[in-house]
Scaffold this motif. Structure first.
Motif, short mmCIF file in Angstrom:
data_model
loop_
_atom_site.label_atom_id
_atom_site.label_comp_id
_atom_site.label_asym_id
_atom_site.label_seq_id
_atom_site.Cartn_x
_atom_site.Cartn_y
_atom_site.Cartn_z
N TYR A 222 0.83 -1.21 0.00
CA TYR A 222 0.00 0.00 0.00
C TYR A 222 0.87 1.26 0.00
O TYR A 222 0.63 2.20 -0.77
CB TYR A 222 -0.92 0.00 1.22
CG TYR A 222 -1.79 1.23 1.33
CD1 TYR A 222 -2.93 1.37 0.55
CD2 TYR A 222 -1.47 2.26 2.20
CE1 TYR A 222 -3.72 2.50 0.63
CE2 TYR A 222 -2.25 3.40 2.30
CZ TYR A 222 -3.38 3.51 1.50
OH TYR A 222 -4.16 4.65 1.59
N ASN A 223 1.87 1.28 0.85
CA ASN A 223 2.72 2.47 0.97
C ASN A 223 3.53 2.74 -0.29
O ASN A 223 4.02 3.86 -0.48
CB ASN A 223 3.66 2.32 2.16
CG ASN A 223 2.95 2.54 3.49
OD1 ASN A 223 1.92 3.20 3.54
ND2 ASN A 223 3.50 1.97 4.55
N ASN A 224 3.68 1.75 -1.15
CA ASN A 224 4.48 1.92 -2.35
C ASN A 224 3.64 2.06 -3.63
O ASN A 224 4.20 2.05 -4.73
CB ASN A 224 5.47 0.77 -2.48
CG ASN A 224 6.62 0.90 -1.50
OD1 ASN A 224 7.59 1.61 -1.76
ND2 ASN A 224 6.50 0.24 -0.36
N LEU A 225 2.33 2.21 -3.47
CA LEU A 225 1.51 2.53 -4.63
C LEU A 225 1.74 3.98 -5.07
O LEU A 225 2.03 4.85 -4.25
CB LEU A 225 0.03 2.34 -4.30
CG LEU A 225 -0.44 0.89 -4.05
CD1 LEU A 225 -1.89 0.89 -3.58
CD2 LEU A 225 -0.29 0.05 -5.31
N GLU A 226 1.59 4.22 -6.37
CA GLU A 226 1.70 5.59 -6.88
C GLU A 226 0.55 6.44 -6.34
O GLU A 226 -0.57 5.95 -6.14
CB GLU A 226 1.65 5.57 -8.41
CG GLU A 226 2.84 4.92 -9.09
CD GLU A 226 4.07 5.80 -9.05
OE1 GLU A 226 3.91 7.03 -8.85
OE2 GLU A 226 5.19 5.28 -9.21
N PRO A 227 0.77 7.74 -6.09
CA PRO A 227 -0.33 8.61 -5.68
C PRO A 227 -1.48 8.54 -6.68
O PRO A 227 -1.26 8.57 -7.89
CB PRO A 227 0.31 10.01 -5.66
CG PRO A 227 1.76 9.76 -5.43
CD PRO A 227 2.06 8.46 -6.14
N GLU A 246 -15.55 5.21 1.13
CA GLU A 246 -14.88 6.49 0.93
C GLU A 246 -13.85 6.79 2.02
O GLU A 246 -13.65 7.95 2.40
CB GLU A 246 -15.89 7.63 0.85
CG GLU A 246 -16.90 7.46 -0.31
CD GLU A 246 -17.90 8.60 -0.34
OE1 GLU A 246 -17.48 9.78 -0.25
OE2 GLU A 246 -19.10 8.29 -0.43
N CYS A 247 -13.18 5.78 2.52
CA CYS A 247 -12.08 5.99 3.46
C CYS A 247 -10.79 6.24 2.69
O CYS A 247 -10.58 5.69 1.61
CB CYS A 247 -11.91 4.78 4.38
SG CYS A 247 -13.26 4.54 5.52
N TYR A 248 -9.92 7.05 3.28
CA TYR A 248 -8.61 7.26 2.65
C TYR A 248 -7.57 7.54 3.72
O TYR A 248 -7.81 8.31 4.66
CB TYR A 248 -8.64 8.42 1.66
CG TYR A 248 -7.33 8.57 0.93
CD1 TYR A 248 -6.89 7.59 0.04
CD2 TYR A 248 -6.49 9.66 1.17
CE1 TYR A 248 -5.67 7.70 -0.60
CE2 TYR A 248 -5.27 9.78 0.52
CZ TYR A 248 -4.86 8.79 -0.36
OH TYR A 248 -3.65 8.89 -0.99
N ILE A 249 -6.42 6.91 3.58
CA ILE A 249 -5.27 7.13 4.47
C ILE A 249 -4.09 7.52 3.60
O ILE A 249 -3.68 6.77 2.70
CB ILE A 249 -4.96 5.86 5.28
CG1 ILE A 249 -6.13 5.53 6.20
CG2 ILE A 249 -3.68 6.06 6.10
CD1 ILE A 249 -5.96 4.25 6.98
#
Length: 389
Positions: A222-227, A246-249
């Motif tokens: 997850y942390n390495n996905l592109e914006p 509609e959650c987002y971190i």
């Protein structure tokens, strides 16, 4: 007498005999599949017998994939069971086995000449009905544990244990008798269960670490996905215990269990560097906003120094209500509940419960005031709200 008969019946034999290696290949494939899926129907195909109502938590490590192991009815087995099962292992009904237990039938001769010839022998192990085997117990070849016996965590069982006793230690010895009427199946808590229910436990338990790594790998992905990657929403739903709509971190997220014990309502938003020490459950309600560098922790350690030296930890659930706002660098400590609509000021350290509908600030965090009509009219100092409600 062929090599199988010798292996199964306590005679000296050579484990490296080529006829043996072929025989457990399919069993080990089934074991691998069970560890990946936790599908208990596979166990019924693996084991010589696996009784109705019995449960085994992966991972399982078995030399022969359980094909010489008989498990009775309503048996409960914790994660990380290791079976050196070159000969029969018989487990009775209602037996309870904790985490990271080893049961071994295999031994080697003391005589060095025989050992140089790579000889071994196997002696069957029997666990009678209603036994309780604690975490990280080791049971050695030829042992029989009597009906209703309780073996305390960390014991090494080298000799038979009679029925209806408590036994402990290395080597394991009887330390007290148990009244028969009190010997009811009572699950020896696994380290996993203690991790979740607030008890003292050992977070470095091998079975805990193995499962934790699975969830940490998802977090890394997850942390390495592109914006803006469309996979982000799906990843959050896969990672978290619950993840509403509609959650987002904002990455990076730092969570001990990658969110696996965290429950998000709908429309939860968290800014950069959210840290979740989520060894126990964290509940975050609908529409809550979390600023950057917030730390929500369920984990604590005992004050008593000797317990800390042994690396004991405990975890207490955290509950954050609906429509809360936690400012930047807030820390929420174990066991805290924050009521609906409450605002926690930046840099606060929340050590105790906060009621609903208040503004709270400070270290330790205290209620500053209630949310009131002035807040409805002014959104920042003297700036008046000019929106149609």
């Amino acid at each position: 007498m062929d090599v199988f008969d010798r292996m199964q019946n306590g005679y000296l034999y050579r484990p490296e005999d080529p006829n043996l290696g072929i025989s457990n290949t399919e069993q080990l494939k089934k074991q691998r599949l069970f560890n990946q899926t936790a599908d208990h129907t596979i166990l019924k195909r693996m084991f010589a017998a696996f009784g109705d109502g019995s449960q085994l938590r992966p991972p399982l490590f078995s030399v022969w994939g359980g094909q010489f192991v008989e498990v009775g009815r309503d048996v409960k087995i914790g994660p990380g069971l290791t079976l050196v099962d070159d000969a029969p292992i018989i487990i009775g009904d209602r037996v309870q086995i904790g985490a990271s237990v080893t049961i071994s039938v295999a031994g080697h001769p003391v005589d060095p000449t025989l050992r140089r010839r790579r000889l071994a022998f196997n002696l069957a192990v029997h666990l009678d009905d209603d036994c309780v085997i604690g975490d990280q117990v080791i049971i050695l070849p030829g042992v029989t544990i009597g009906k209703g016996a309780i073996i305390e965590a960390g014991s090494i069982v080298t000799k038979d244990i009679p029925a209806h006793v408590v036994a402990a230690g290395n080597p394991c010895r009887v330390i007290q008798q148990v009244q028969v009427e009190k010997v009811e199946p009572k699950m020896a808590k696994s380290e996993f269960e203690k991790m979740r229910d607030g008890s003292l436990y050992l977070p470095e338990d091998p079975a805990i670490l193995a499962e934790q790594q699975i969830h940490m790998k998802l977090q890394y992905q997850y942390n390495n996905l592109e914006p803006g990657d469309p996979k982000q929403a799906a990843m959050l739903k896969k990672m978290f215990a619950d993840c509403g709509e509609e959650c987002y971190i904002e990455p990076p997220l730092h969570a001990n269990w990658g969110g696996f014990h965290t429950h998000l309502g709908d429309r939860v938003y968290a800014n950069f560097n959210l840290t979740l020490v989520d060894d126990a459950d964290i509940y975050i309600g609908d529409d809550t906003m979390i600023g950057p560098n917030v730390n929500i922790s369920t984990a604590g350690h005992p004050i008593w120094p000797a317990y800390r030296l042994k690396k004991y930890q405990h975890n207490q659930q955290v509950h954050i209500g609906k429509n809360c706002w936690l400012g930047a660098n807030v820390t929420v400590l174990p066991g805290v509940t924050i009521g609906d609509n409450t605002v926690v000021g930046a840099g606060s350290v929340v050590t105790k419960d906060l009621p609903a509908n208040v503004v709270a600030v400070g270290n330790p965090c205290r209620v500053l005031r209630e949310i009131n009509d002035h807040d409805r009219q002014y959104y920042y100092k003297d700036r008046r709200v000019d929106l149609d409600e």
